[in-house]
Design an enzyme around this catalytic site. Sequence first.
Site, short mmCIF file in Angstrom:
data_model
loop_
_atom_site.label_atom_id
_atom_site.label_comp_id
_atom_site.label_asym_id
_atom_site.label_seq_id
_atom_site.Cartn_x
_atom_site.Cartn_y
_atom_site.Cartn_z
N THR A 21 0.75 -1.16 0.03
CA THR A 21 0.18 -0.08 0.05
C THR A 21 0.77 1.29 0.03
O THR A 21 0.54 2.33 -0.78
CB THR A 21 -1.04 -0.08 1.25
OG1 THR A 21 -1.85 -1.26 1.21
CG2 THR A 21 -1.65 1.29 1.33
N ARG A 259 -3.40 -25.85 13.96
CA ARG A 259 -3.46 -24.78 14.98
C ARG A 259 -4.71 -25.30 15.86
O ARG A 259 -5.55 -25.59 15.45
CB ARG A 259 -4.04 -23.71 13.92
CG ARG A 259 -3.36 -23.00 12.98
CD ARG A 259 -2.72 -21.76 13.34
NE ARG A 259 -2.09 -21.10 12.21
CZ ARG A 259 -2.25 -19.94 11.90
NH1 ARG A 259 -2.87 -19.05 12.90
NH2 ARG A 259 -1.94 -19.24 10.61
N1 ASP Z 1 -2.70 -5.32 0.31
C1 ASP Z 1 -1.71 -4.55 0.76
C2 ASP Z 1 -0.48 -5.41 0.85
O1 ASP Z 1 -0.16 -6.19 1.71
C3 ASP Z 1 -2.18 -4.04 2.10
C4 ASP Z 1 -1.15 -3.16 2.78
O2 ASP Z 1 0.15 -2.99 2.34
O3 ASP Z 1 -1.30 -2.53 3.81
O4 ASP Z 1 0.50 -5.25 -0.28
#
Ligand code: ASP
Length: 490
Positions: A21, A259
Site C-alpha cells: 500500500t 492450529r
Molecule cells: N494489500 C496490501 C499489501 O499487503 C496491504 C498493505 O500494504 O497494507 O500489499
Amino acid sequence: MAKKANKDKKTKVYVLYTGGTIGMAPQDEAVRGSPLVPKPLKDLLKYMPSLEDLDDVEIGYGSFDAPLDSSNLGPEDWIKMAEMIEAEYDQYDGFVILHGTDTMAYTSSALSFMFENLGKPVVVTGSQLPISGTRTDGTTNFINALYVAAYKATGLPRIPEVVIVFADRIIRGSRASKVSSSAWTGFDSPDFPPLGTIGEHIQVDTTLIRNAPSEGQQFQANKDLANRVLDVGLVPGFRPSHLKHILLDLKDVDAVLLRTYGAGNAPNYSDFLEVIEEVCQKKKTIVNISQCKEGMVEMGLYEASSGLLERGVISGLDMTPEAAYTKLMWTLGTKIGEQIQTQMQVSQRGEQSENLFDLRYGDCGGSSEAAERFDGFRTPDRRFEVNRLSRAVVRLSGVGFDGLDVGQTGHIRIYMNLPSADSSTPFDHPKCIANLTEVWSGSKANLLCTIDDTKARSSIGDGDITLTVVSDEGVKFWFKGLFLALFAHA
Ligand code: ASP
C-alpha cells in the site's frame, strides 16, 4: 538526535521497495473507487518529504522489477529479498524494506531465519494508507525506519536484527503479527515486549536486543526453504478423514502447522489421534501452534493434548504462526530426522521465550508383565545452560498397577540420576523429582508432575539423565510412556 559522528563518512542505508500500500495509487486516477495497485519506486519517492535531518545519510535504492501487493509474495520473493540484501550487505550500514502489510510478518520472520550472523539492522515497514495521500502513515513509518537503519548517524543503538517499524513500535520481526487492517498500529508482538517505542523520541530497549555476531562470524543468507508446509486449523466438528486426506494423500506436504485450541489442545477421540499417529509414523512433521494470539503451547498439561505429545507432535511454544511456518520451511530445508524437532523447539532468532528439550524414555511392561522398578537413561541435547532451566515436566502415560485393589491408592516415585533408588528410598530424597499418587480405578491413568527450577537445576547433572521409577513394596506397575521435558529460558 545525537551529534553526527563523522561529517566525511556518510552512513549508508539501502532501501528495497517490494510493493504494498505504501507505494500504491488507484489503478485509474480518474475513476472514483478504482482499486489500489502498486506503482513504481520513482512515484513513491515523489512523495517523500525532505530528509534534512538525515543529511549524513546516503540512501541507495533497489526495487522489485514489478512491485507487488504482498498477498502475492511467497518464499521465492523472500529469497529474492535475501539475495538483494546479501549483494549489498558489505556496502551499507543498514537496510529498509518497503513492503505490504498483509504478509509483512511472514517476510520479517522468514528473513530472520534466513539471515545468519546478521550484524546490521534490517527494518521492514509499510503503511495502511498510500504515501501519496494527505492522510498517510507512510511518510512517518518510512522515516522512522530510516532512523533505525541509519543508527550510526542518528545515534540510536544498533539493532542487528530483522525488525518491523510500524506506527509507534519497533518489533522483533520473528515476533510480529498483523493485528489490524485499519488501525495505525497494525502490528503487535503478543508474547514479547517491543524492542523500542516511537513517539517524540525513539527509544530502544537495549536489554532486549540480540547480540551482534562476533568478529569473524560472516553474514550469509540461507536460501534453502522447503515449500512443503501446510497450515491447518482445527474447528469443532472437523472431520479427521479430511485431515487424513490432507496430511497423507498430498505427496508434496512434509509438515503441517496444526492450529490447536488454548494451550495446545485438540480432541482426544481415537479417529483423530489415529490420523496423527499415522502421519507421525510416516515421518511427517506436525507442529502444534495455538489459535490463541498470546500464551504458550503446553502439551501434556491437559488430557486433551497428551495424545499429541505421545505421538510425537512438536511444540510450537509461544511462536507466532508466521514464525512457526517460516521456521518450519527453513528447518526442513536444512535438517532431517530428529534434528527437526530439536531445531524447532529451540530458539534460533529470539522467536520464542523458552527452549524445550523432550526426552522419551519409552514404556515399561504391560498388565501381564508389570515391573517393580524401571530404569532408563537418555542423552540430552546440551544446548542450554543448567542455570537457565526454568522447569521440567515429567509425565507417565497409560499407568496401571498390579498388586492393588480398585479404590486403593498407588504411589509412584521418580528419581533423577539416582539409579540405586528402590521402593525403600524415601520420597524426600533430594533426587526424588516426582511423588505421584493415583487412586487405582482399574483403568490406565496419566500422571504428571512439574519440577521447579531449583530442583531441576540441582538434579540434572552434566551427563546422561537417568530416571528411575519405583512404587511401594509389593506393588508392581506398568506404563506406556515416560517423558521428561526440560524447559530453559531462551
Ligand atoms: N494489500 C496490501 C499489501 O499487503 C496491504 C498493505 O500494504 O497494507 O500489499
